[in-house]
Scaffold this motif. Structure first.
Motif, PDB file in Angstrom:
ATOM      1  N   ASN A  25      -3.642 -30.436 -16.302  1.00 31.78           N
ATOM      2  CA  ASN A  25      -3.152 -29.410 -15.383  1.00 31.78           C
ATOM      3  C   ASN A  25      -4.244 -29.079 -14.371  1.00 31.78           C
ATOM      4  OD1 ASN A  25      -2.481 -26.086 -14.993  1.00 31.78           O
ATOM      5  ND2 ASN A  25      -0.781 -27.517 -14.909  1.00 31.78           N
ATOM      6  N   ARG A  26      -3.838 -28.766 -13.162  1.00 34.15           N
ATOM      7  CA  ARG A  26      -4.815 -28.390 -12.128  1.00 34.15           C
ATOM      8  C   ARG A  26      -5.356 -26.993 -12.377  1.00 34.15           C
ATOM      9  NH1 ARG A  26      -2.328 -30.405  -6.282  1.00 34.15           N
ATOM     10  NH2 ARG A  26      -2.254 -32.637  -6.779  1.00 34.15           N
ATOM     11  N   ASP A  27      -6.655 -26.847 -12.174  1.00 33.87           N
ATOM     12  CA  ASP A  27      -7.303 -25.542 -12.317  1.00 33.87           C
ATOM     13  C   ASP A  27      -7.275 -24.793 -10.983  1.00 33.87           C
ATOM     14  OD1 ASP A  27      -7.852 -26.470 -14.805  1.00 33.87           O
ATOM     15  OD2 ASP A  27     -10.027 -26.590 -14.559  1.00 33.87           O
ATOM     16  N   TYR A  62      -9.238 -17.454 -16.537  1.00 32.54           N
ATOM     17  CA  TYR A  62      -9.289 -17.789 -17.967  1.00 32.54           C
ATOM     18  C   TYR A  62      -8.134 -18.713 -18.331  1.00 32.54           C
ATOM     19  CZ  TYR A  62     -12.792 -14.202 -19.060  1.00 32.54           C
ATOM     20  OH  TYR A  62     -13.947 -13.453 -19.125  1.00 32.54           O
ATOM     21  N   THR A  63      -8.420 -19.589 -19.283  1.00 31.41           N
ATOM     22  CA  THR A  63      -7.383 -20.350 -19.971  1.00 31.41           C
ATOM     23  C   THR A  63      -7.355 -19.850 -21.420  1.00 31.41           C
ATOM     24  OG1 THR A  63      -7.659 -22.316 -18.594  1.00 31.41           O
ATOM     25  CG2 THR A  63      -6.624 -22.619 -20.744  1.00 31.41           C
ATOM     26  N   LEU A  64      -6.227 -19.303 -21.833  1.00 33.24           N
ATOM     27  CA  LEU A  64      -6.087 -18.797 -23.200  1.00 33.24           C
ATOM     28  C   LEU A  64      -5.436 -19.889 -24.060  1.00 33.24           C
ATOM     29  CD1 LEU A  64      -4.833 -15.151 -22.509  1.00 33.24           C
ATOM     30  CD2 LEU A  64      -7.182 -15.989 -22.723  1.00 33.24           C
ATOM     31  N   ASN A  69      -8.740  -9.868  -8.247  1.00 32.48           N
ATOM     32  CA  ASN A  69      -7.783 -10.118  -9.324  1.00 32.48           C
ATOM     33  C   ASN A  69      -8.277 -11.247 -10.228  1.00 32.48           C
ATOM     34  OD1 ASN A  69      -5.771  -8.171  -8.721  1.00 32.48           O
ATOM     35  ND2 ASN A  69      -5.054  -9.432  -7.023  1.00 32.48           N
ATOM     36  N   ASN A  70      -7.543 -11.480 -11.292  1.00 34.36           N
ATOM     37  CA  ASN A  70      -7.893 -12.530 -12.248  1.00 34.36           C
ATOM     38  C   ASN A  70      -6.715 -13.494 -12.400  1.00 34.36           C
ATOM     39  OD1 ASN A  70     -10.516 -11.248 -13.555  1.00 34.36           O
ATOM     40  ND2 ASN A  70      -9.000  -9.626 -13.393  1.00 34.36           N
ATOM     41  N   GLU A  71      -7.022 -14.776 -12.487  1.00 37.80           N
ATOM     42  CA  GLU A  71      -5.997 -15.808 -12.678  1.00 37.80           C
ATOM     43  C   GLU A  71      -6.011 -16.236 -14.151  1.00 37.80           C
ATOM     44  OE1 GLU A  71      -3.845 -16.886 -10.568  1.00 37.80           O
ATOM     45  OE2 GLU A  71      -4.597 -16.516  -8.546  1.00 37.80           O
ATOM     46  N   ILE A  72      -4.883 -16.064 -14.832  1.00 34.16           N
ATOM     47  CA  ILE A  72      -4.797 -16.358 -16.269  1.00 34.16           C
ATOM     48  C   ILE A  72      -3.650 -17.338 -16.529  1.00 34.16           C
ATOM     49  CG2 ILE A  72      -4.656 -15.369 -18.575  1.00 34.16           C
ATOM     50  CD1 ILE A  72      -6.978 -14.294 -16.933  1.00 34.16           C
ATOM     51  N   ARG A  73      -3.911 -18.322 -17.366  1.00 34.15           N
ATOM     52  CA  ARG A  73      -2.865 -19.228 -17.843  1.00 34.15           C
ATOM     53  C   ARG A  73      -3.045 -19.432 -19.340  1.00 34.15           C
ATOM     54  NH1 ARG A  73      -5.027 -25.194 -15.702  1.00 34.15           N
ATOM     55  NH2 ARG A  73      -7.041 -25.050 -16.773  1.00 34.15           N
ATOM     56  N   TYR A  80      -0.310 -20.125 -13.646  1.00 34.75           N
ATOM     57  CA  TYR A  80      -1.285 -19.051 -13.495  1.00 34.75           C
ATOM     58  C   TYR A  80      -0.564 -17.761 -13.106  1.00 34.75           C
ATOM     59  CZ  TYR A  80      -5.515 -21.934 -13.701  1.00 34.75           C
ATOM     60  OH  TYR A  80      -6.542 -22.746 -14.126  1.00 34.75           O
ATOM     61  N   THR A  81      -1.023 -16.669 -13.661  1.00 36.62           N
ATOM     62  CA  THR A  81      -0.510 -15.366 -13.255  1.00 36.62           C
ATOM     63  C   THR A  81      -1.680 -14.466 -12.890  1.00 36.62           C
ATOM     64  OG1 THR A  81       0.872 -13.488 -13.905  1.00 36.62           O
ATOM     65  CG2 THR A  81      -0.517 -14.432 -15.600  1.00 36.62           C
ATOM     66  N   GLN A  82      -1.486 -13.666 -11.842  1.00 33.66           N
ATOM     67  CA  GLN A  82      -2.545 -12.765 -11.384  1.00 33.66           C
ATOM     68  C   GLN A  82      -2.478 -11.448 -12.139  1.00 33.66           C
ATOM     69  OE1 GLN A  82      -2.958 -11.908  -7.243  1.00 33.66           O
ATOM     70  NE2 GLN A  82      -4.062 -13.792  -6.816  1.00 33.66           N
ATOM     71  N   LEU A  83      -3.616 -11.024 -12.652  1.00 28.70           N
ATOM     72  CA  LEU A  83      -3.699  -9.763 -13.378  1.00 28.70           C
ATOM     73  C   LEU A  83      -4.887  -8.961 -12.858  1.00 28.70           C
ATOM     74  CD1 LEU A  83      -3.029 -11.079 -16.997  1.00 28.70           C
ATOM     75  CD2 LEU A  83      -1.420  -9.860 -15.521  1.00 28.70           C
ATOM     76  N   PRO A  84      -4.765  -7.639 -12.811  1.00 25.28           N
ATOM     77  CA  PRO A  84      -5.859  -6.810 -12.299  1.00 25.28           C
ATOM     78  C   PRO A  84      -6.962  -6.625 -13.328  1.00 25.28           C
ATOM     79  CG  PRO A  84      -4.047  -5.418 -12.986  1.00 25.28           C
ATOM     80  CD  PRO A  84      -3.583  -6.841 -13.163  1.00 25.28           C
TER      81      PRO A  84
END
Length: 718
Positions: free
Chosen positions: A474-476, A550-552, A485-489, A518-522
């Motif tokens: 997957n592309r980062d 982050y990648t969880l 903001n933060n990008e989380i997947r 990816y979803t943006q979170l504050p």
């Protein structure tokens, strides 16, 4: 005003006083507070609107921002001409306030993404529509705010009788406080409104609210001002001195050009070529004005740096940590440091610094103060450059156009070796290796099977590995997340598909070895709900800073139950911002110190050196330096194209320090004058004496400058 009222002074039928003050000034002060709230509130979030809603890059956002500010400081000249020569101050304020309010409303509408978001993905489908609407709104705002700028304070002064000099002075103090109060509150409130999420079909940053509240305040300002109409003292237009000065200068240039032959004798000053048409006193006054305007030539460079607080410095704050413990500071809220410091430093400098320098025997003249102010602004940009260097050190290295980056994520509970182009890396269980950079060509890999992989140019990607080989890719994120903001997947290494919910955002079902979007979170703590089709739920919380990715990983040994959250592995792709926003305070302090000793002193100097009937001319010239300064910024932003932001800061600082040296030389040869004494010379003598004095008048005569009245100085600041 009608032709019948021309040249007359129209007074209200019944003038009401309150504690010795005309009741009408209440409406003017409230109007100014609301108008300044409207302007500074809109301006505080404007560059972020350009950058993140209209999707312009930093340079274009900065360019358009400073173009707008330049227009706001060019239109006061038009407003002054219209008020003095045609409509009068009252009607000019009313008509242009209507234009102003319409502009604010249009700008608020332009920020509603749902208008053209037909596919409901949160992004406008017709960005050209929003850009066009924004430019129309900003043009009307520039015309409105600039047009009423020279009228409101002067109109307030018109409400007092000649014997109410003390009350007039107090009014200008209150008026000045209302300006700073409006600026302070709006700079604090509108970034909070912008940070909210709103929308019909999708939730996005709430720019419509951030622009809508200032639009409402401008409408309130207009209504309040009109409510006091019957109480105002309204002076009819008496002609514009700026036009008269321009005509006089134009005639002198034309006459000199027509008589450039050697057979015509030279005159002591080139303005003396206007003697054939214009009064000697007017010519002498124009000479005084031109001498001060000559000193204005280097001043735009100061404003070129000063006004970047709302553009470059705000963008700089988006890459910093705004967590102040008990509260969170938005990037555009850092601009509040300037008005806060002004309120503290103006009385400190006037009451402590200046008297102290006088006691020490230092001749801290106005022009020397202005020189120090310019130097302080240069130091502020040196501080900004040093801070930018520290920020750049914390930023990740992204691939160039000819490079690719890859990292391997181990889904096994054992160490996996990976060999890439002959180099072997050991990847720990449920962890990822460091990001590796390669040229974008086919590369040989062994992980554990042997295969050839072609990486995409300029891309970062994550490859999932197990003991049996590659299971997915997957592309980062290929850039630092915007606006802090933060990008989380999430990656599902579990044996069954799971559903992921992040707050109000449903990321859908993720199959085994699959990636979520990816979803943006504050900033703050975000909660993720992981569920399966049997209704089992696992709740996981992740603490997020500013600007991280982050990648969880949901590992293969994951199981639903009380301890399920402990098995989730957070993998940091991009580190959060580590440089704190508080480090911007030193540069704001230096800039505000420069503003106090430059701007306030400059206005007082200009006012004291201006002839009695030409103070508005020098005020227009002062505002013009602000406009030219903003034009300098947009030229440098577009033409400079420096690779690093810190280098641009150093460039601006170097230019200002060079200009500061030039200005100090010009100031050294300047001789202070008293315009009132020069005007008195013409009043005392007859026509022949006046003509002789005009011929002998030298702008280098040493005449001590007199101290102006406090009320006049305060009016000039406004």
């Amino acid at each position: 005003l009608s032709d019948k009222e021309e040249g007359k002074r129209k007074k209200s039928k019944s003038k009401v006083d309150c504690c010795g003050f005309p009741l009408s000034i209440f409406f003017i002060v409230v109007n100014e507070f609301c108008e300044r709230f409207s302007y500074y509130g809109m301006k505080a979030v404007l560059v972020l609107y350009f950058r993140y809603f209209l999707q312009w890059d930093d340079d274009l956002a900065t360019t358009i921002y400073h173009t707008f500010v330049a227009l706001c400081y060019l239109t006061p000249i038009l407003g002054a001409i219209v008020a003095d020569s045609w409509l009068g101050k009252f009607k000019t304020i009313v008509y242009l306030s209507v234009v102003y309010t319409i502009g604010q409303a249009i700008l608020a509408v332009s920020a509603i993404h749902d208008i053209t978001d037909l596919d409901h993905n949160g992004k406008p489908d017709s960005m050209a529509f929003h850009v066009a609407l924004s430019m129309v709104g900003l043009s009307l705002i520039a015309l409105g705010t600039g047009g009423i700028k020279p009228c409101v304070s002067a109109f307030g002064g018109d409400q007092f009788e000649d014997q109410q000099e003390k009350q007039r002075s107090t009014f200008f103090s209150i008026f000045y406080i209302s300006i700073n109060a409006g600026s302070l509150l709006s700079t604090l409130i509108t970034p909070i409104l912008r940070a909210q999420e709103c929308g019909i079909n999708s939730q996005q940053k709430c720019y419509p609210l951030a622009f809508g509240v200032p639009a409402v305040l401008m409408a309130v300002a207009l209504v309040v001002f009109i409510m006091g109409s019957n109480m105002y003292t309204k002076a009819a237009p008496k002609g514009n001195i700026m036009l008269e000065v321009c005509r006089c200068i134009g005639f002198a240039i034309k006459n000199r050009f027509q008589h450039r032959s050697k057979r015509y004798p030279k005159r002591e000053h080139w303005m003396d070529w206007a003697n054939e048409k214009y009064d000697k006193l007017l010519i002498a006054q124009v000479k005084i004005v031109l001498k001060v305007l000559f000193l204005y030539i280097p001043l735009p460079m100061f404003w070129a740096l000063f006004d970047q607080q709302g553009s470059r410095w705000t963008l700089q704050a988006t890459t910093m940590d705004g967590n102040f413990g008990a509260f969170k500071v938005e990037p555009d809220q850092m601009q509040i440091v300037n008005p806060l410091l002004i309120l503290a430093m103006v009385p400190l400098v006037d009451s402590v610094v200046y008297p102290l320098t006088k006691k020490c025997g230092l001749n801290f003249t106005p022009l020397r103060r202005m020189t120090v102010g310019m130097f302080m602004a240069g130091l502020a940009f040196i501080a900004a450059a040093l801070l930018q260097i520290q920020i750049d050190k914390t930023l990740p290295t992204f691939p160039s156009a000819s490079q690719s980056q890859v990292k391997f994520l181990n889904l096994e509970n054992s160490v996996l070796p990976v060999t890439v182009d002959g180099a072997t890396y050991s990847i720990q269980p449920f962890q990822a290796c460091q990001t590796l950079s390669f040229p974008s060509v086919p590369i040989q890999m062994e992980a554990p099977g042997r295969f050839t992989e072609t990486l995409l140019k300029g891309e970062r990607q994550t490859i999932l590995l197990t003991s049996t080989g590659i299971k997915g890719r997957n592309r980062d994120v290929n850039a630092k997340p915007e606006q802090g903001n933060n990008e989380i997947r999430l990656v599902n290494g579990f044996e069954a598909e799971v559903n992921i919910t992040a707050g109000s955002k449903d990321l859908g079902f993720i199959p085994q070895f699959g990636f979520s979007n990816y979803t943006q979170l504050p900033e703050g703590t975000s909660t993720f709900l992981i569920s399966n089709r049997m209704g089992q739920i696992c709740e996981y919380s992740q603490s997020l800073g500013f600007g991280s990715s982050y990648t969880l990983l949901i590992p293969g040994d994951f199981s639903f139950g009380p301890e399920c959250a402990k098995t989730i592995r957070p993998i940091e792709d991009i580190k959060p911002n580590t440089v704190h926003m508080a480090w911007q305070i030193p540069q704001y302090f230096l800039m505000t110190t420069g503003e106090v000793v430059f701007s306030v002193t400059g206005l007082e100097f200009s006012y004291s050196q201006a002839p009695s009937n030409m103070k508005s001319v020098l005020q227009a010239g002062w505002l013009l330096t602000v406009a030219v300064g903003n034009i300098i910024v947009l030229i440098v932003a577009e033409a400079g194209q420096l690779p690093d932001q810190w280098a641009e800061y150093v460039l601006f600082a170097s230019l200002l320090i060079c200009v500061c040296v030039i200005f100090s030389i010009m100031a050294y040869f300047y001789t202070y004058i008293d315009p009132m004494e020069i005007e008195a010379q013409f009043a005392e003598g007859g026509p022949q004496d006046k003509e002789e004095k005009s011929k002998n008048l030298s702008m280098t005569d040493v005449i001590p400058a007199s101290e102006d009245k406090k009320s006049e100085v305060k009016q000039s600041r406004i």
